[in-house]
Write a protein that holds these residues in place. Structure first.
Motif, short mmCIF file in Angstrom:
data_model
loop_
_atom_site.label_atom_id
_atom_site.label_comp_id
_atom_site.label_asym_id
_atom_site.label_seq_id
_atom_site.Cartn_x
_atom_site.Cartn_y
_atom_site.Cartn_z
N SER A 118 0.83 -1.20 0.00
CA SER A 118 0.00 0.00 0.00
C SER A 118 0.87 1.25 0.00
N ASP A 119 0.25 2.40 -0.27
CA ASP A 119 0.97 3.67 -0.23
C ASP A 119 1.61 3.88 1.14
N ARG B 297 4.64 5.96 -8.33
CA ARG B 297 4.37 6.02 -6.89
C ARG B 297 4.99 4.85 -6.15
N GLY C 132 4.23 9.74 0.98
CA GLY C 132 3.18 8.98 0.31
C GLY C 132 3.63 7.99 -0.74
N TYR C 133 4.93 7.98 -1.09
CA TYR C 133 5.42 6.97 -2.02
C TYR C 133 5.51 5.63 -1.30
N SER C 134 5.63 4.56 -2.05
CA SER C 134 5.88 3.25 -1.46
C SER C 134 7.12 2.66 -2.12
#
Length: 254
Positions: free
Chosen positions: A26-27, A158, A188-190
């Motif tokens: 997930s993010d 992302r 917010g990146y993964s």
């Protein structure tokens, strides 16, 4: 954005590598992959962006099969960043980052002010101002790795997929690269990355995924490994995982 891997199976001819692997990303997660050579870490990382085709199972982003996505759409979701290599051409750092915009431009379109402005924003985000106008062959290995990450951000990805991003780097550069990635994750990146260094994984991950014999033998927070024999069983030697006085987590081989 949610990437989900279900019942993933992959073999090289008669050699089984992954056997029904399941994983969800997930993010805002920073996931490290641990395991011995041959555990399937690199294969998994190459399957996620469809560089290799899964033979059974599925890999989806928000319910859409990654293999069915157009290349441009896939590039907006994820970026695969290989181990650092020498640049084949004498590009500057700024130009190398700008090349990441190619997925958003037509064949005959050149980058414009909007793309150049975004390069400046990414350079500031990763604190690359001091090397922005230098040649790629005249920066350190850690800085070169950050430029590859910057180019991935330029394509709007992302999810960052990194195969041993700290290989061939000295300790200071290893920490620098993982700290900068950690800053991106906070925004917010993964990220999912493989490493052969358990201490780096324990200190720079929100989740540790341990692979053995083509399956995941552990998936959870680093601190939950304390007091377990999971790494001992995977690596075939006694490894004690303990808290440090400053609140970190380290491995102590016995």
């Amino acid at each position: 954005m949610i990437l989900e891997i279900k019942d993933l199976v992959f073999s090289y001819k008669d050699h089984s590598v992954l056997r029904g692997l399941n994983l969800r990303i997930s993010d805002g997660e920073m996931i490290s992959l641990l395991g011995k050579n041959g555990a399937g870490k690199t294969t998994l990382l190459r399957l996620i962006p469809s560089f290799l085709r899964c033979q059974k199972g599925s890999i989806t982003i928000d319910g859409v099969s990654v293999s069915d996505m157009k290349l441009k759409d896939r590039a907006k979701c994820m970026a695969y960043i290989p181990q650092i290599t020498k640049s084949a051409f004498p590009y500057s750092v700024r130009t190398s980052i700008l090349m990441g915009a190619s997925n958003r431009l037509s064949m005959f379109q050149s980058p414009g002010r909007q793309e150049e402005k975004k390069v400046d924003q990414i350079i500031e985000l990763l604190n690359l101002q001091k090397i922005a106008d230098r040649n790629m062959d005249n920066i350190s290995g850690g800085e070169r790795q950050l430029v590859l990450i910057a180019r991935a951000l330029m394509q709007d990805a992302r999810l960052l997929i990194l195969d041993e991003p700290t290989s061939f780097l000295d300790y200071s550069n290893q920490l620098m690269v993982l700290e900068r990635i950690g800053d991106l994750v906070k925004n917010g990146y993964s990220c999912i990355y493989s490493t052969h260094n358990p201490d780096l994984a324990l200190g720079h991950s929100s989740r540790v995924v341990v692979m053995a014999d083509g399956v995941i033998s552990y998936d959870g927070e680093p601190k939950s490994l304390i007091g377990t024999d999971i790494l001992s069983r995977v690596y075939g030697r006694n490894i004690e995982i303990v808290n440090t006085e400053k609140g970190g987590i380290v491995c102590i081989p016995e």
